[in-house]
Design an enzyme around this catalytic site. Structure first.
Site, mmCIF file in Angstrom:
data_model
loop_
_atom_site.group_PDB
_atom_site.id
_atom_site.type_symbol
_atom_site.label_atom_id
_atom_site.label_comp_id
_atom_site.label_asym_id
_atom_site.label_seq_id
_atom_site.Cartn_x
_atom_site.Cartn_y
_atom_site.Cartn_z
ATOM 1 N N HIS A 18 9.432 -2.620 3.308
ATOM 2 C CA HIS A 18 9.354 -3.508 1.969
ATOM 3 C C HIS A 18 8.675 -3.287 1.380
ATOM 4 O O HIS A 18 8.463 -3.644 -0.047
ATOM 5 C CB HIS A 18 8.785 -5.190 2.795
ATOM 6 C CG HIS A 18 10.807 -5.604 3.889
ATOM 7 N ND1 HIS A 18 10.800 -6.466 3.569
ATOM 8 C CD2 HIS A 18 10.350 -5.256 4.702
ATOM 9 C CE1 HIS A 18 11.576 -7.074 3.849
ATOM 10 N NE2 HIS A 18 11.840 -6.581 5.687
ATOM 11 N N ASP A 40 5.508 -1.976 -6.498
ATOM 12 C CA ASP A 40 6.157 -3.156 -5.884
ATOM 13 C C ASP A 40 7.229 -2.302 -5.678
ATOM 14 O O ASP A 40 8.165 -2.018 -5.832
ATOM 15 C CB ASP A 40 6.017 -3.865 -6.282
ATOM 16 C CG ASP A 40 5.390 -5.766 -5.486
ATOM 17 O OD1 ASP A 40 5.627 -5.804 -4.276
ATOM 18 O OD2 ASP A 40 4.990 -6.806 -6.485
#
Length: 483
Positions: A153, A355
């Protein structure tokens, strides 16, 4: 018996209807398919020999218990003080401590042993995130031949940053024991393939898979999303009062777990620059929600202090008796309340320095009124920027560029706002959680498991590869002839 889904993640939901991007996605996948969700027990305690039954009506929830030593070495140590900064390009924050990597491997080995007791031959196993890179290898060493998928993730590390690991060659070997490795973006896939191409143990196959010794792994991009329809409904139901009653002419919003990767000090400085440079524009407030995380880690203590100092400075310089330019909420806020605040914001600042995806960007778009939408200001370094190209893309390190984007967002004509929102919403809908989960699981089911070297033979080969003397006693007695 039909194949069950066994999910492994750092946490499992404690409530019947969970919230949060990853948790919602996995909850829905398990609810549809049936199976087991395995995660850490919320309470630290003494080591348990077996997984703990946490109940569950739609699927089983089983937990592994961490001791205080495990929490310090495996979770706070190797996972969050080594792997997390490496993945987010902050090798300067890496803390090398031999007890960290020993604890990380110890916990993954114990989880594998506990999982082996509940796995059936037909089960498909889906392991999530950086806490469990070695878990497939540990399962293979116990003879598990099931299809095993992994999804990361967070960003995939740069090849040069991987050299900071205490044992760099182990990283590629860990991944090679999965049948399918899922990453957020095409750029992440490129970085992963670069790592394998540079490894003399790996061979690139014509179909794009990687042969690594006796293992074969496929690497693909599966951009994660949100449940757009339910989030939009929550935003409509919880819309806040008109902005001028709370925040001046308008407000821009940021919602981030407090972390040095989110670029929050740079965001506060960019908003300060907006106030300095655009005094004729709308008198806007910045509402920043940043719940605490990993408060015992020094880097997180330092960024909290920095943000409090900057917010106080900006408010002291620009604030008025009945108006504060920056509203900094350093505490959790209910998800429905956040949805309403996102809907009312004229712009959202999603400006991380690195991110994996950033689901707040997608939540903001889903929350908007399509007739009068706000504008997403998005970092080029968020995974979401790879497809959400109609957001206002910025370099978060450039406070002038970000300040100009804030100004543009607050003054953008309605027609342009609508066009940009429509384009971004198509991306959100195309990566809905159900689509994301189904896409990954279908791909995993289609994998043809390679001829795996498992059990004691795998342990022997691992010793050989790492240059260790083979110890039959440590591996429950196996000879080289048996291999």
């Amino acid at each position: 018996m039909p194949a069950r889904l066994i999910v492994v993640s750092n946490r499992i939901p404690s409530e019947a209807t969970p919230s949060g991007g990853l948790v919602v996605a996995l909850h829905e996948a398990l609810r549809e398919k049936g199976g087991i969700w395995i995660g850490a027990h919320p309470e630290v305690g003494s080591e348990e020999p077996a997984l703990i039954d946490m109940g569950g009506t739609q699927y089983d929830k089983l937990a592994f218990r961490l001791t205080e030593e495990d929490r310090e070495a495996y979770y706070l140590g190797f996972a969050n003080s080594v792997l997390w900064p490496i993945a987010h390009h902050r090798t300067d924050l890496v803390e090398i401590n031999r007890s960290f990597d020993e604890g990380y491997l110890r916990v993954n080995r114990r989880i594998a042993q506990q999982m082996a007791e509940v796995i059936s031959p037909e089960d498909h196993i889906w392991i999530h995130d950086y806490h469990f890179f070695p878990l497939a290898e540990e399962l293979r060493s116990l003879g598990v031949t099931n299809r095993i998928g992994f999804f990361l993730h967070i960003p995939f590390p740069n090849i040069t940053d991987l050299d900071v690991l205490p044992d760099p060659p182990a990283f590629a070997r860990w991944l090679a024991h999965y049948d399918l490795v899922g990453l957020q973006t095409r750029a992440d896939v490129a970085r992963c393939l670069e790592m394998f191409r540079a490894d003399p143990r790996a061979e690139m196959l014509p179909d794009g898979a990687i042969k690594f010794g006796a293992q074969e792994v496929s690497v693909r991009s599966f951009p994660i999303g949100i449940s757009a329809e339910s989030f939009a409904r929550a935003a409509q139901d919880c819309a806040p009062p008109p902005a001028h009653e709370l925040f001046g002419d308008a407000y821009v919003i940021g919602v981030d777990r407090l972390d040095y990767s989110k670029g929050l000090p740079q965001r506060f400085r960019a908003f300060e620059r907006y106030l300095e440079s655009y005094d004729t524009g709308p008198r806007a407030s910045l509402v920043q929600i940043a719940p605490p995380s990993r408060e015992s880690v020094r880097a997180y203590q330092e960024i909290t202090a920095d943000l409090q100092q900057i917010a106080g400075q900006v408010n002291g310089r620009f604030g008025e008796v009945h108006w504060a330019p920056i509203r900094f909420l350093h505490r959790p806020v209910p998800r429905d309340e956040i949805a309403g605040l996102l809907r009312g914001a004229r712009a959202a600042l999603v400006t991380p320095l690195a991110d994996g995806m950033n689901l707040v960007a997608k939540e903001y778009v889903a929350a908007q009124d399509p007739e009068d939408p706000g504008v997403l200001v998005l970092s080029r370094f968020a995974g979401a920027a790879e497809d959400m190209t109609e957001a206002l893309l910025v370099n978060p390190h450039d406070v002038d560029e970000t300040a100009a984007a804030i100004r543009r967002a607050l003054t953008m004509p309605l027609e342009e706002r609508q066009a940009r929102h429509t384009a971004c919403l198509k991306v959100v809908e195309a990566t809905d959680t159900r689509i994301w989960a189904r896409s990954f699981l279908n791909r995993l089911a289609a994998c043809t498991p390679a001829l795996r070297i498992t059990g004691r033979a795998a342990e022997w080969l691992r010793d050989e590869e790492e240059g260790r003397e083979f110890d039959p006693g440590a591996h429950r007695s196996i000879s080289k002839e048996e291999v």
